[in-house]
Structures are given as structure tokens and as C-alpha cells.
Design an enzyme around this catalytic site. Sequence first.
Site, short mmCIF file in Angstrom:
data_model
loop_
_atom_site.label_atom_id
_atom_site.label_comp_id
_atom_site.label_asym_id
_atom_site.label_seq_id
_atom_site.Cartn_x
_atom_site.Cartn_y
_atom_site.Cartn_z
N ASP A 1 -11.91 -10.42 -1.13
CA ASP A 1 -13.20 -10.54 -0.45
C ASP A 1 -14.16 -9.58 -1.15
OD1 ASP A 1 -12.40 -8.08 0.77
OD2 ASP A 1 -12.10 -9.01 2.73
N ASN B 1 2.37 -5.21 -3.16
CA ASN B 1 0.96 -5.56 -2.89
C ASN B 1 0.13 -4.30 -2.63
OD1 ASN B 1 -0.89 -7.84 -2.24
ND2 ASN B 1 -0.87 -7.02 -0.15
N GLU C 1 0.80 -1.23 0.00
CA GLU C 1 0.00 0.00 0.00
C GLU C 1 0.84 1.28 0.00
OE1 GLU C 1 -2.84 -0.38 3.20
OE2 GLU C 1 -3.76 -2.14 2.32
N GLU D 1 -5.85 -10.90 -1.37
CA GLU D 1 -6.72 -10.64 -0.21
C GLU D 1 -8.18 -10.56 -0.62
OE1 GLU D 1 -5.30 -7.30 2.15
OE2 GLU D 1 -3.20 -7.80 1.79
N HIS E 1 -10.06 -6.20 -2.48
CA HIS E 1 -11.13 -5.99 -1.50
C HIS E 1 -12.27 -5.31 -2.24
CE1 HIS E 1 -8.82 -7.41 1.86
NE2 HIS E 1 -7.82 -6.61 1.56
C1 XIL Z 1 -6.19 -6.38 8.20
C2 XIL Z 1 -6.45 -7.53 9.15
O1 XIL Z 1 -7.25 -8.50 8.50
C3 XIL Z 1 -7.14 -7.03 10.39
O2 XIL Z 1 -7.28 -8.07 11.36
C4 XIL Z 1 -6.33 -5.87 11.00
O3 XIL Z 1 -7.04 -5.34 12.10
C5 XIL Z 1 -6.07 -4.80 9.97
O4 XIL Z 1 -5.43 -5.36 8.84
N1 XIL Z 1 -4.86 -4.75 3.57
C6 XIL Z 1 -3.84 -5.53 4.03
C7 XIL Z 1 -4.06 -6.40 5.22
O5 XIL Z 1 -2.77 -5.62 3.41
O6 XIL Z 1 -2.90 -6.55 5.99
C8 XIL Z 1 -5.19 -5.88 6.08
O7 XIL Z 1 -5.44 -6.85 7.09
C9 XIL Z 1 -6.43 -5.62 5.23
C10 XIL Z 1 -6.14 -4.58 4.19
#
Ligand code: XIL
Length: 318
Positions: free
Chosen positions: A241, A173, A132, A239, A209
Site C-alpha cells: 500500500d 515476511n 517482522e 502487503e 507499506h
Molecule cells: C494489520 C491489520 O491490517 C490491522 O487490521 C490490525 O489492526 C493490525 O495489523 N504488517 C503485517 C500485518 O504483517 O499483519 C498488519 O496488519 C500490517 C503490518
Amino acid sequence: ATGLNTAAVAKGKLYFGSATDNPELTDAPYLAQLSNTDDFGQITPGNAQKWDSTEPSQNTFSYTKGDVVANLAAANGQKLRCHTLVWHSQLPNWVSSGTWTNETLIAAMKNHITNVVTHYKGKCYAWDVANEALNEDGTYRNSIFYQTIGEAYLPIAFAAAAAADPDVKLYYNDYNIESAGSKATGAQRIIKLVQQYGAKIDGVGLQAHFIVGSTPSQSAQTSNLAAFAALGVEIAYTELDIRMTLPSTDALLAKQSSDYQNTVAACMANTKCVGITIWDYTDKYSWVPSTFSGQGAALPWDANLAKKPAYAGILTAL
Ligand code: XIL
């Protein structure tokens, strides 16, 4: 029955996987499904390898939680995606509020990367080296790293990771880089920057996401994957979802299923897309409700560990 990982591997992918986190591993039915390699050939620690967990005070390293997940992957015969080394979030105060110069922050960052990557050497398929680093418009996020070091922190981080473990795949990422736009262009600029510096970068992680009904189309994702692949890197969905405004309805669950299907199909259609990871597998432990108020139900298994329509949607694409 053929599960998600079995089907993905049969079509030439390396894995279908899930994130997990330490607290939920005491939930036996949860753990049993997580460990089912028919569905999951790969796991990612959701929090345990982040900087605040691994180096809570300077040069004092803590691997207990990360090792639990790494050992679980090894015991199950699952690949491990390691996450993450350099990120503006979940940083301990000594980093985020420290008094740094260019030289001292580079040294602290290299020390962190060297220690963590060396500890997990041989155990990770890939490391998310940088996470990020971009704003939505594709400019650099104003993190402590960017403020103090400038964009050179990125190639320096990749070079340090490669020096500590020459065999692990090194990824950049980020989220909102799953279809063409300023931010995806920014990620492509980072890949070229690291390459031009002469450091190793192997892959780009698309967090994915997404939101039900505004997930990028399959064709938008397909052309975006091609743009990354043209830079000579592999790609992973890291990641995935797909959240909705609660309560869930049959119509939303059906749309969610087709959104998952289209995303998985985009990966399947590009040989450089190596695998897909969902950000945990059950709504019971999703990060979504605590982060996005009023939203949830983002994962293919419901809070009772029953498969939702999204499961069949994914399987259709595999
Ligand atoms: C999230 C976790 O799932 C949570 O438990 C935590 O509180 C915050 O981070 N992008 C990412 C992940 O790269 O590391 C994040 O994970 C979600 C967004």
C-alpha cells in the site's frame, strides 16, 4: 477489460491479490469486487489467522474466522496466502506475558505452528512463518521468542511448519526490506540461517507499506529483488500500500500511481517474484488511517469503491 490478476497471470506471475478481513465481508459491493478474479486471484486474511485469533488460550484453537476467508478463497477459485504464525504483535497475553523457559516456549511455539498449519494443510499457497523479526538496523527484534529462545526460534519455526505441511511455501515476511540496507541484509541473514540449519525456506515476503513520494525507485527495488533471488528463494510483495498525508490531491494521486507502477514493474522484471498482494484494495477498509495519524488514501480503489489513478498505473506495469 483485462484486470490486474488476468494481466499478471498472462505475464507469468502466479497471482495479483488483496488482503481482506472478516468484518467487511458483510459489505456486498465490497465482497463482489474482492471476489472478482479478473482483478484478484489471491486473498490474504488480514487478521484471522494471527496467534490471538487462532489460539487465544493455550492449546485451545479457534479457526472460525480464518475458515471464512479460506472458504471464500476456495469458493472463488483464489489462492490463499496464510498469515502469520510467529510474530511479536497480536499475540495473546498467555504468550507475550507468560513465564517461559527455552524449552517450554519452543514447545508452545511448535504446538501452535503444528496445529494451525495442519488445520490449513492443502489450503494455503504459502505461510508467512515468521513476521517482522528484525529491527530497522537489521538486528533481531527483542520479542518474547528472541528473548527466550534466541535466533534459533526462526529455524525451529520453519522446521515445524515444514513438518506439518511439506507442500506449502514457507516465507519470512517483513517491511522496509524492499530496497538494499541494513534491514534487507538482516532478512538475507535470516534466510541463510534457516538454510544452514537444514530447514526449508521457500520465499521472502516484502510487505511494501510505502509512502507516496518516498517509495524506493524501480531500480532500487530491482537490485534488491536480485539479492534475495540469489539466495535461492522466491519473492512476493505481500502487503503493498502507498499512503499519503491527507487530504489527497490530484498531484498526490498521480504520484501514487507512478509509485505503484514502479513497484509492480520491479516484480514483473524478476522471474523469482511470484506475485503481488495489496493490503486490502479500497481506502474504505485500509489499516492506514487508524495506524498512521493523518495519513490514508493508500489503496487503488477509493472509499466509494471507484478506481483511482493507481489502478491504471498498476495495469500499465503488468
Ligand atoms: C494489520 C491489520 O491490517 C490491522 O487490521 C490490525 O489492526 C493490525 O495489523 N504488517 C503485517 C500485518 O504483517 O499483519 C498488519 O496488519 C500490517 C503490518
